[in-house]
Design a protein around this motif. Structure first.
Motif, mmCIF file in Angstrom:
data_model
loop_
_atom_site.group_PDB
_atom_site.id
_atom_site.type_symbol
_atom_site.label_atom_id
_atom_site.label_comp_id
_atom_site.label_asym_id
_atom_site.label_seq_id
_atom_site.Cartn_x
_atom_site.Cartn_y
_atom_site.Cartn_z
ATOM 1 N N GLU A 157 0.830 -1.203 0.000
ATOM 2 C CA GLU A 157 0.000 0.000 0.000
ATOM 3 C C GLU A 157 0.866 1.255 0.000
ATOM 4 O O GLU A 157 2.001 1.240 0.505
ATOM 5 C CB GLU A 157 -0.906 0.043 1.235
ATOM 6 N N CYS A 196 -2.653 0.238 -3.925
ATOM 7 C CA CYS A 196 -2.180 -1.065 -3.451
ATOM 8 C C CYS A 196 -1.732 -1.860 -4.670
ATOM 9 O O CYS A 196 -2.557 -2.194 -5.521
ATOM 10 C CB CYS A 196 -3.273 -1.799 -2.704
ATOM 11 N N TRP A 255 -10.439 -3.041 0.776
ATOM 12 C CA TRP A 255 -9.747 -2.186 1.736
ATOM 13 C C TRP A 255 -10.425 -2.348 3.097
ATOM 14 O O TRP A 255 -11.654 -2.353 3.187
ATOM 15 C CB TRP A 255 -9.798 -0.726 1.310
ATOM 16 N N ARG A 274 -10.448 -4.230 13.273
ATOM 17 C CA ARG A 274 -10.332 -3.953 11.848
ATOM 18 C C ARG A 274 -11.724 -3.954 11.233
ATOM 19 O O ARG A 274 -12.534 -4.842 11.516
ATOM 20 C CB ARG A 274 -9.450 -5.006 11.189
ATOM 21 N N TYR A 326 -5.525 -1.079 5.118
ATOM 22 C CA TYR A 326 -4.952 -2.295 4.564
ATOM 23 C C TYR A 326 -5.708 -2.713 3.309
ATOM 24 O O TYR A 326 -6.929 -2.622 3.263
ATOM 25 C CB TYR A 326 -5.070 -3.443 5.558
ATOM 26 N N CYS A 327 -4.978 -3.203 2.318
ATOM 27 C CA CYS A 327 -5.661 -3.846 1.202
ATOM 28 C C CYS A 327 -5.513 -5.357 1.359
ATOM 29 O O CYS A 327 -4.604 -5.839 2.047
ATOM 30 C CB CYS A 327 -5.127 -3.375 -0.140
ATOM 31 N N ALA A 328 -6.409 -6.084 0.711
ATOM 32 C CA ALA A 328 -6.436 -7.529 0.847
ATOM 33 C C ALA A 328 -7.033 -8.168 -0.392
ATOM 34 O O ALA A 328 -7.831 -7.546 -1.105
ATOM 35 C CB ALA A 328 -7.247 -7.923 2.076
ATOM 36 N N ALA A 346 -13.189 -10.010 7.348
ATOM 37 C CA ALA A 346 -11.753 -10.165 7.078
ATOM 38 C C ALA A 346 -11.369 -11.611 6.802
ATOM 39 O O ALA A 346 -10.419 -11.872 6.049
ATOM 40 C CB ALA A 346 -10.956 -9.618 8.251
ATOM 41 N N TYR A 372 -10.632 -12.902 3.261
ATOM 42 C CA TYR A 372 -9.489 -12.363 2.534
ATOM 43 C C TYR A 372 -8.214 -13.045 2.996
ATOM 44 O O TYR A 372 -7.981 -13.200 4.191
ATOM 45 C CB TYR A 372 -9.437 -10.840 2.703
ATOM 46 N N TYR A 416 -4.678 -12.629 1.655
ATOM 47 C CA TYR A 416 -3.395 -11.928 1.704
ATOM 48 C C TYR A 416 -3.630 -10.458 2.030
ATOM 49 O O TYR A 416 -4.577 -9.854 1.535
ATOM 50 C CB TYR A 416 -2.652 -12.057 0.370
ATOM 51 N N TRP A 417 -2.722 -9.917 2.827
ATOM 52 C CA TRP A 417 -2.861 -8.553 3.321
ATOM 53 C C TRP A 417 -1.562 -7.780 3.122
ATOM 54 O O TRP A 417 -0.472 -8.344 3.204
ATOM 55 C CB TRP A 417 -3.192 -8.575 4.819
ATOM 56 N N GLY A 463 -0.081 -2.199 5.381
ATOM 57 C CA GLY A 463 -0.877 -1.067 5.830
ATOM 58 C C GLY A 463 -0.201 0.268 5.563
ATOM 59 O O GLY A 463 1.022 0.370 5.476
#
Length: 128
Positions: free
Chosen positions: A6, A22, A38, A47, A97-99, A112, A115, A117-118, A121
């Motif tokens: 990100e 991202c 996101w 989160r 965070y993107c995922a 969450a 998802y 992979y993260w 941040g």
């Protein structure tokens, strides 16, 4: 293995705009097959879901409280997903965070656990 990086966070005043990016990479990862999302996490809070976009960009979803101010988009040619944030408020302060979705060609729940992979941040701080 998928890597997500990100960028675009920072310190802004209330009312300003930011665009987060991202970038995704992975030897066998087909970016366009996966929903991207996101999430954000403020200090002392869980989160929370912000927005998601399907692989083809045909479907998007937003947290109800953010509709109209935030916009998610993606560029499959660049393996990149974006989050445009307008009219920022101090309560938007968080790590964003993107995922990637756990399963290809799915678009659904905002949790969450869906998802896999993260990214690491990026901090967004909005001052009043």
């Amino acid at each position: 293995h998928v890597q997500l990086v990100e960028s675009g966070g920072g310190l802004v005043q209330a009312g300003a705009s930011l665009r987060l990016s991202c970038a995704a990479s992975g030897r066998t990862f087909i970016f366009s097959s996966y929903t991207m999302a996101w999430f954000r996490q403020a200090p002392g809070k869980e989160r929370e879901f912000v927005a998601a976009i399907s692989g083809s960009s045909s479907s998007t979803d937003y947290a109800d409280s953010l509709k109209g101010r935030f916009s998610i988009s993606r560029d499959n040619a660049k393996n990149t997903v974006y989050l445009q944030m307008n009219s920022l408020k101090p309560e938007d302060t968080a790590v964003y965070y993107c995922a990637t979705s756990r399963v290809a060609f799915t678009f659904g729940p905002k949790t969450a656990s869906n998802y896999a992979y993260w990214g690491q941040g990026t901090q967004v701080t909005v001052s009043s």
